[in-house]
Design a protein around this motif. Structure first.
Motif, mmCIF file in Angstrom:
data_model
loop_
_atom_site.group_PDB
_atom_site.id
_atom_site.type_symbol
_atom_site.label_atom_id
_atom_site.label_comp_id
_atom_site.label_asym_id
_atom_site.label_seq_id
_atom_site.Cartn_x
_atom_site.Cartn_y
_atom_site.Cartn_z
ATOM 1 N N THR A 131 11.507 39.151 -48.188
ATOM 2 C CA THR A 131 10.787 38.313 -47.239
ATOM 3 C C THR A 131 10.726 38.981 -45.873
ATOM 4 O OG1 THR A 131 12.786 37.182 -46.508
ATOM 5 C CG2 THR A 131 11.659 36.289 -48.440
ATOM 6 N N GLY A 132 9.981 38.337 -44.964
ATOM 7 C CA GLY A 132 9.916 38.852 -43.598
ATOM 8 C C GLY A 132 11.280 38.875 -42.943
ATOM 9 N N ARG B 270 4.700 48.579 -49.007
ATOM 10 C CA ARG B 270 3.521 47.837 -48.556
ATOM 11 C C ARG B 270 3.946 46.439 -48.087
ATOM 12 N NH1 ARG B 270 1.880 44.439 -52.851
ATOM 13 N NH2 ARG B 270 2.837 44.992 -54.857
ATOM 14 N N PHE B 271 3.129 45.824 -47.226
ATOM 15 C CA PHE B 271 3.400 44.509 -46.643
ATOM 16 C C PHE B 271 2.238 43.601 -47.016
ATOM 17 C CE2 PHE B 271 2.873 41.448 -43.156
ATOM 18 C CZ PHE B 271 4.159 40.927 -43.039
ATOM 19 N N ASP B 272 2.501 42.573 -47.886
ATOM 20 C CA ASP B 272 1.392 41.724 -48.322
ATOM 21 C C ASP B 272 1.441 40.311 -47.738
ATOM 22 O OD1 ASP B 272 3.535 40.763 -49.749
ATOM 23 O OD2 ASP B 272 2.816 41.447 -51.693
ATOM 24 N N ASP B 273 2.563 39.869 -47.175
ATOM 25 C CA ASP B 273 2.658 38.594 -46.442
ATOM 26 C C ASP B 273 2.114 37.422 -47.252
ATOM 27 O OD1 ASP B 273 3.353 36.990 -44.319
ATOM 28 O OD2 ASP B 273 1.496 37.336 -43.208
ATOM 29 N N LYS B 274 2.551 37.296 -48.498
ATOM 30 C CA LYS B 274 2.053 36.217 -49.344
ATOM 31 C C LYS B 274 2.481 34.859 -48.792
ATOM 32 C CE LYS B 274 1.812 38.820 -53.669
ATOM 33 N NZ LYS B 274 2.327 38.957 -55.066
ATOM 34 N N ASP B 275 1.503 33.954 -48.733
ATOM 35 C CA ASP B 275 1.749 32.588 -48.245
ATOM 36 C C ASP B 275 2.394 32.580 -46.859
ATOM 37 O OD1 ASP B 275 0.765 31.477 -50.639
ATOM 38 O OD2 ASP B 275 2.723 31.726 -51.605
ATOM 39 N N GLY B 276 2.154 33.616 -46.084
ATOM 40 C CA GLY B 276 2.704 33.667 -44.726
ATOM 41 C C GLY B 276 4.204 33.875 -44.681
ATOM 42 N N SER B 277 4.800 34.358 -45.776
ATOM 43 C CA SER B 277 6.260 34.495 -45.848
ATOM 44 C C SER B 277 6.763 35.834 -45.337
ATOM 45 C CB SER B 277 6.721 34.319 -47.297
ATOM 46 O OG SER B 277 6.213 35.381 -48.114
ATOM 47 N N GLY B 278 5.851 36.724 -44.960
ATOM 48 C CA GLY B 278 6.262 38.053 -44.518
ATOM 49 C C GLY B 278 6.700 38.937 -45.667
ATOM 50 N N ASP C 85 -1.457 45.651 -46.218
ATOM 51 C CA ASP C 85 -1.209 45.687 -47.670
ATOM 52 C C ASP C 85 -1.724 47.002 -48.258
ATOM 53 O OD1 ASP C 85 -0.430 44.954 -50.173
ATOM 54 O OD2 ASP C 85 -2.016 43.465 -50.485
ATOM 55 N N THR C 86 -1.234 48.100 -47.725
ATOM 56 C CA THR C 86 -1.569 49.432 -48.230
ATOM 57 C C THR C 86 -0.277 50.218 -48.414
ATOM 58 O OG1 THR C 86 -1.851 50.249 -45.963
ATOM 59 C CG2 THR C 86 -3.828 49.470 -47.111
ATOM 60 N N HIS C 87 -0.246 51.076 -49.404
ATOM 61 C CA HIS C 87 0.934 51.885 -49.658
ATOM 62 C C HIS C 87 1.107 52.901 -48.534
ATOM 63 C CE1 HIS C 87 2.077 50.509 -53.687
ATOM 64 N NE2 HIS C 87 0.773 50.273 -53.866
ATOM 65 N N GLN C 88 2.332 53.018 -48.033
ATOM 66 C CA GLN C 88 2.604 53.873 -46.887
ATOM 67 C C GLN C 88 4.107 54.105 -46.785
ATOM 68 O OE1 GLN C 88 2.278 51.615 -43.040
ATOM 69 N NE2 GLN C 88 1.362 50.035 -44.375
#
Length: 827
Positions: free
Chosen positions: A70-71, A44-52, A29-32
């Motif tokens: 989503t993922g 960024r990738f934050d994967d909220k609630d395991g949803s990817g 969860d970092t800007h890249q």
């Protein structure tokens, strides 16, 4: 199709790495830079609630103009897959399996979807793994996954000893990622520690000597593997024996204070510097392989697949034509590499990059998997090469995997680390000979078996460098010492240069685990009681048969994607069971059967005295360190051993009157010879070693040709004969009655002729005729290798001829047949 949303919840980091080719750093969860459109910090990738879930302010969102997704959206974009194809690949990767049988367990620790460790009442700990067909109460093949109390790819790592301690560590250090390995201290080398590469690691042993020693060895292993930093915490000085973090009555604040005050300085490993350094510019500096870039090597193509070896990982990577996307290509070389060669105003011209790669791969030619070499010992261009996974030892000198061997066409792939001989000094002649003496003290049915087990154990770590790889099958009843041989003689001497398996291990599992490795296989409990076990063991034996000889022959299997997977197996096998499963003549000539005597032959007092002395000497002279020294000795003697094999093979072929037996026993005897001498034996010395031992049981038990065994199978089959009273006779007995070689008070010659005829057999004038098409013959041979080809096989018997069409009395018709003169066939 399963509920893909629930199936993938919480699993997107693994799915996107394994299926989409994304790196762990790209899943934080970092800007890249965005793996789909590039740029600098728009993703960024934050994967909220395991949803990817992820976000890109340039290409995210439903319309691709910026937003989240989503993922599944991310996977489809980086692979160019449709939704249906992505679902299929995910289900295939996750291998949807039934729930594990965990009822009754007090504690359950999930290592992965296919591996659990359970604790039952009475402190009974049991591993549980899915082998592709069913849940089994055993640990999976190595390397085994780690147990994580909390997964975090950026947090510092704390390794505890045992699952309960790891859970306690996570409560005390909530910002760390706490983990452990399965099956106790001795199994640390069987775990997959690669997730710790590049990470800061703290090791917290239990308060006992075993735990401290295990963590000290693990520290060295992790540094060799590439951990960024390793420290070890000393348990409290006043802690009772066996104390661990689960016993700590601390708050998180108190635990943090203790850790800072009692951890070591970062452990250093200065001896690794030459391995990791840039190759010296000397005359020994290896030339680069053809078509090698600074960052990767083009290995060639095969149909729609293209093969690369990135120098960053050292592992062979397969990309299909459509997979040459930006996400996959930055796994071959950094983004800056592609930006410098194929620049555009917005980033990289990936189409131009792919086009250039296709040209280079066309120049490299068709990819040949037999160029890949895994772990083990090899001969390459006159050099002795020991591949330890993360480095090569070439003529005794360590060098990086990527250096390869000067003038070689082989590719050494980077794999998980093995210790091998380490820095051990080669074993001296006296200590090596003592190992052969200890092998002789196990109680063998045939005394020469001690030479064969000692020879096999000496040669097994260098099986990749041998022209012929002999196998052995150890059989014995309960209490005879079979387990002691495997666990206290073979296992310490082979160390981690071997693959130990047991029970219901399959041919596919072995093949896929070994791949290009040249490591010996020790297969315990290789029983064949039930029909499924028999079929499985015959498949394993087929693999061992192919592994025997050094040739260009490959095992080719189909894959789920429709591609052919090629394997070159170069292992020596040691099978252990109560009875062998050897049926084929080709298998019997490749396995030496070693049998231990029944322990009841000795009195109880004699047995106790025998084992007390043997136990003492095993503990003293057969240790892990001795095993490393033996490996160092054998590896240094590879050129001598290869010459010794030639001498012993010629002598054994003459003594046994069989070239196949010469290859088998000559090689094993050369291994035994290497335990007593560093010189190539003379012909007289080889003959003297052979003549000092009795070999009749070995030379006779393996040399029954298939055609004779086929005939024996038919003649030994029992038939029901309906005379004045019901009788049961073998076909061989009925043939003797029909030919008037013997008389039977119940079965007349005429009845014998009629009974044989109904089963496709005729007996007359000292010969028998066997029908080519009789269903009765097919039924007799239904579970054998001759069930469809017996006419061809029987025609190989001495004096046998294809007799053409004849009448079989009682069968109701004519049939082509094979005529067999019994006096010649029985010679």
């Amino acid at each position: 199709m399963s509920d893909i949303k629930e199936l993938t919840r919480g699993r997107w980091p693994d799915l996107l790495q394994q299926l989409g080719g994304l790196t762990a750093d790209q899943l934080t969860d970092t800007h890249q830079p965005c793996p789909c459109c590039g740029g600098t910090d728009r993703y960024r990738f934050d994967d909220k609630d395991g949803s990817g879930s992820w976000y890109c302010n340039q290409c995210g969102g439903r319309d691709g103009a910026g937003g989240g997704g989503t993922g599944m959206d991310l996977l489809m974009r980086v692979t160019n897959w449709s939704y249906a194809e992505a679902c299929r690949r995910i289900e295939q990767h996750l291998a949807v399996i039934p729930e594990p049988p965990i009822a009754g367990a007090e504690s359950v620790w999930r290592y992965s979807d296919t591996f659990y460790v359970l604790r039952f009442p009475g402190k009974k700990i049991r591993p549980l793994s899915w082998d592709g067909e069913a849940w089994r109460w055993k640990a999976p093949p190595e390397p085994r996954p780690l147990y994580w109390a909390r997964r975090d790819v950026t947090a510092p790592v704390l390794v505890a000893e045992g699952e309960k301690a790891a859970d306690a560590a996570q409560r005390l250090f909530p910002t760390a990622a706490c983990c452990t390995w399965a099956s106790g201290c001795k199994a640390a080398g069987k775990a997959d520690w690669s997730p710790l590469i590049g990470r800061k690691v703290t090791l917290w042993p239990d308060a006992d000597a075993v735990g401290r020693d295990a963590m000290a060895k693990l520290a060295i292993r992790l540094l060799k593997l590439g951990a960024a930093q390793v420290r070890i915490v000393q348990p409290p000085a006043d802690a009772p024996e066996g104390w661990d973090l689960a016993d700590a009555d601390w708050s998180p604040q108190e635990a943090g204070v203790y850790l800072k005050a009692n951890r070591s300085a970062p452990i250093e490993l200065p001896e690794l510097a030459p391995v990791e350094a840039v190759e010296p510019e000397t005359e020994l500096d290896p030339e680069p392989l053809p078509d090698a870039d600074a960052d990767f090597t083009c290995l060639g193509f095969d149909n729609d697949a293209f093969y690369y070896q990135p120098h960053s990982t050292g592992q062979v990577t397969r990309l299909s034509r459509s997979s040459h996307t930006g996400t996959n290509l930055v796994a071959l070389a950094p983004l800056a590499y592609w930006e410098s060669l194929y620049p555009t105003k917005t980033g990289v011209n990936w189409t131009a990059a792919a086009s250039s790669l296709f040209e280079k791969q066309a120049a490299a030619g068709v990819y040949t998997p037999d160029r890949i070499r895994g772990r083990g010992a090899w001969m390459d261009n006159g050099a002795i090469v020991l591949h330890l996974g993360d480095r090569l030892i070439v003529n005794g000198e360590a060098q990086p995997i990527r250096s390869g061997i000067k003038g070689s066409s082989y590719i050494y792939q980077r794999l998980a680390h093995r210790d091998g001989p380490g820095t051990a000094e080669p074993l001296g002649d006296d200590d090596a000979y003592r190992l052969m003496d200890i092998a002789d003290r196990f109680r063998w049915e045939v005394p020469a078996s001690s030479l064969l087990i000692a020879g096999w154990t000496a040669l097994a770590p260098i099986c990749g460098a041998l022209p012929w790889r002999p196998h052995i099958w150890l059989t014995a009843g309960a209490g005879s010492g079979k387990s002691a041989i495997l666990e206290r003689y073979v296992a310490p001497l082979l160390g981690d240069l071997s693959l130990h398996v047991s029970g219901n291990t399959s041919e596919a599992g072995l093949r896929q685990t070994l791949r290009a490795d040249a490591l010996p296989v020790v297969f315990d409990e290789a029983e064949s009681n039930e029909k499924p076990d028999q079929q499985r063991m015959q498949a394993v034996l087929s693999l061992a048969r192919v592994a025997s000889s050094e040739s260009r022959a490959q095992t080719i299997k189909g894959s789920a994607e429709g591609d052919a997977m090629r394997y070159s197996i170069r292992s020596m096998f040691l099978m252990s069971s109560i009875a062998t499963a050897l049926k084929q003549g080709a298998d019997k000539s490749r396995f030496a059967q070693l049998t231990l005597r029944n322990p009841s032959e000795l009195s109880r007092d004699d047995r106790i005295a025998h084992w007390e002395q043997l136990d003492s000497d095993l503990d003293r002279y057969v240790t892990d360190r001795i095993g490393q020294r033996l490996q160092a000795r054998t590896i240094s003697l590879i050129p001598v051993i290869r010459q010794s094999i030639k001498v012993f093979t010629r002598a054994a072929a003459e003594a046994f009157d069989s070239q196949r037996l010469g290859d088998q026993y000559g090689t094993l005897l050369a291994g035994a010879w290497s335990l007593q001498s560093r010189q190539v034996p003379t012909r007289d010395e080889a003959w003297r070693l052979i003549e000092q031992n009795e070999w009749e049981s070995y030379s006779q038990s393996t040399e029954v040709p298939d055609e004779k065994r086929c005939l024996q199978c038919i003649l030994q089959h029992q038939l029901r004969v309906e005379a004045d009273k019901i009788a049961t006779r073998t076909i061989g007995e009925l043939v003797d009655i029909a030919l008037h070689y013997s008389a039977d008070p119940t079965v007349t010659a005429e009845l014998a002729v009629a009974t044989l005829g109904r089963h496709g057999i005729k007996a007359e004038d000292g010969c028998i005729w066997v029908s080519n098409t009789a269903k009765a013959i097919a039924a007799i041979l239904s579970d054998t290798a001759w069930s469809t080809c017996w006419p061809t096989v029987l025609a190989r018997l001495p004096g046998a001829t294809k007799a053409g069409v004849i009448w079989f009395k009682g069968s109701g018709g004519n049939s082509r047949s094979v005529q067999i003169p019994l006096d010649q066939a029985n010679r």
